[in-house]
Design an enzyme around this catalytic site. Structure first.
Site, PDB file in Angstrom:
ATOM      1  N   GLY A 289       0.842  -1.094   0.218  1.00 47.24           N
ATOM      2  CA  GLY A 289      -0.144   0.003  -0.084  1.00 47.24           C
ATOM      3  C   GLY A 289       0.909   1.233   0.037  1.00 47.24           C
TER       4      GLY A 289
ATOM      5  N   GLN B 261       3.333   9.641   1.454  1.00 44.99           N
ATOM      6  CA  GLN B 261       4.322   9.237   1.197  1.00 44.99           C
ATOM      7  C   GLN B 261       5.020   9.478  -0.125  1.00 44.99           C
ATOM      8  OE1 GLN B 261       2.536   5.110   2.271  1.00 44.99           O
ATOM      9  NE2 GLN B 261       4.734   4.952   2.848  1.00 44.99           N
TER      10      GLN B 261
ATOM     11  N   LEU C 152       7.141   1.568   3.494  1.00 41.06           N
ATOM     12  CA  LEU C 152       8.053   1.699   2.327  1.00 41.06           C
ATOM     13  C   LEU C 152       8.814   3.290   2.852  1.00 41.06           C
ATOM     14  CD1 LEU C 152       5.947   1.322  -0.884  1.00 41.06           C
ATOM     15  CD2 LEU C 152       7.830   0.055  -0.048  1.00 41.06           C
TER      16      LEU C 152
ATOM     17  N   HIS D 138      -1.440   7.012   7.679  1.00 39.85           N
ATOM     18  CA  HIS D 138      -0.673   7.863   6.994  1.00 39.85           C
ATOM     19  C   HIS D 138      -1.125   9.170   6.512  1.00 39.85           C
ATOM     20  CE1 HIS D 138       3.291   5.807   6.206  1.00 39.85           C
ATOM     21  NE2 HIS D 138       2.647   4.676   5.829  1.00 39.85           N
TER      22      HIS D 138
HETATM   23 NI    NI Z   1       3.369   2.806   5.562  1.00 34.90          NI
END
Ligand code: NI
Length: 173
Positions: free
Chosen positions: A49, A54, A101, A146
């Site tokens: 995901g 991000q 990530l 997030h």
């Molecule tokens: Ni994450």
């Protein structure tokens, strides 16, 4: 139409800690473009995901994979959600491994709701309303976090499971 692999913000970048803004027009061409690029980036990085902060964009957009094991809950493949929300369907918490990530090469065990209902809209204007369990539910909770500036490390009440991926071979379930 070319898609682009975007640069992933790593932990420490302020954008990861700022609440993301709601998207006023989920069907706007720039949102579709963003979602396509996020999908390309997630797939390139072998992620489950990815959330817009991000990739340095402070908007409430997430992409994630629905794995074949969750086929009873949603069509397996990739899913884009704009302005996603979720609610737990019961109080049961499940512990499971997560990575991110934005925090490369590390895994840790996180407690999440085991059964949720999530909603959102796609860039095609389709309203999504889905019940999810297990890893499917976990990924959605991780990505929505997030959008609120929350990383999975913040959700760990016990840091003893934290491990580098290289050292992960001995982990117990
Ligand atoms: Ni994450």
């Amino acid at each position: 139409m070319y898609m682009a692999i975007l640069q992933i913000a790593r932990m420490g970048r302020p954008v990861l800690r700022r609440p993301a803004e709601p998207v006023a027009d989920p069907s706007a061409p720039e949102i579709r473009r963003l979602a396509d690029d996020m999908l390309e980036t997630m797939i390139d990085a072998s992620g489950l995901g990815l959330a817009a902060p991000q990739v340095h964009v402070g908007l409430r957009v997430i992409v994630f994979r629905v794995l074949p094991m969750a086929a009873a809950e949603a069509e397996p493949g990739v899913r884009v959600l704009v302005n996603p929300t979720f609610e737990p369907l019961d109080d049961t918490l499940e512990s499971g491994w997560e990575g991110c990530l934005s925090i490369p090469d590390i895994r840790g065990k996180v407690r999440r709701y085991g059964r949720i209902r999530y909603r959102g809209v796609t860039p095609d204007g389709v309203e999504v309303d889905c019940v999810a369990t297990g890893l499917h539910a976990r990924v959605v909770q991780h990505e929505v976090d997030h959008l609120d500036g929350v990383l999975y490390l913040d959700r760990m009440s016990d840091l003893s499971s934290l491990t580098f991926v290289d050292e992960w071979g001995d982990h117990d379930e």
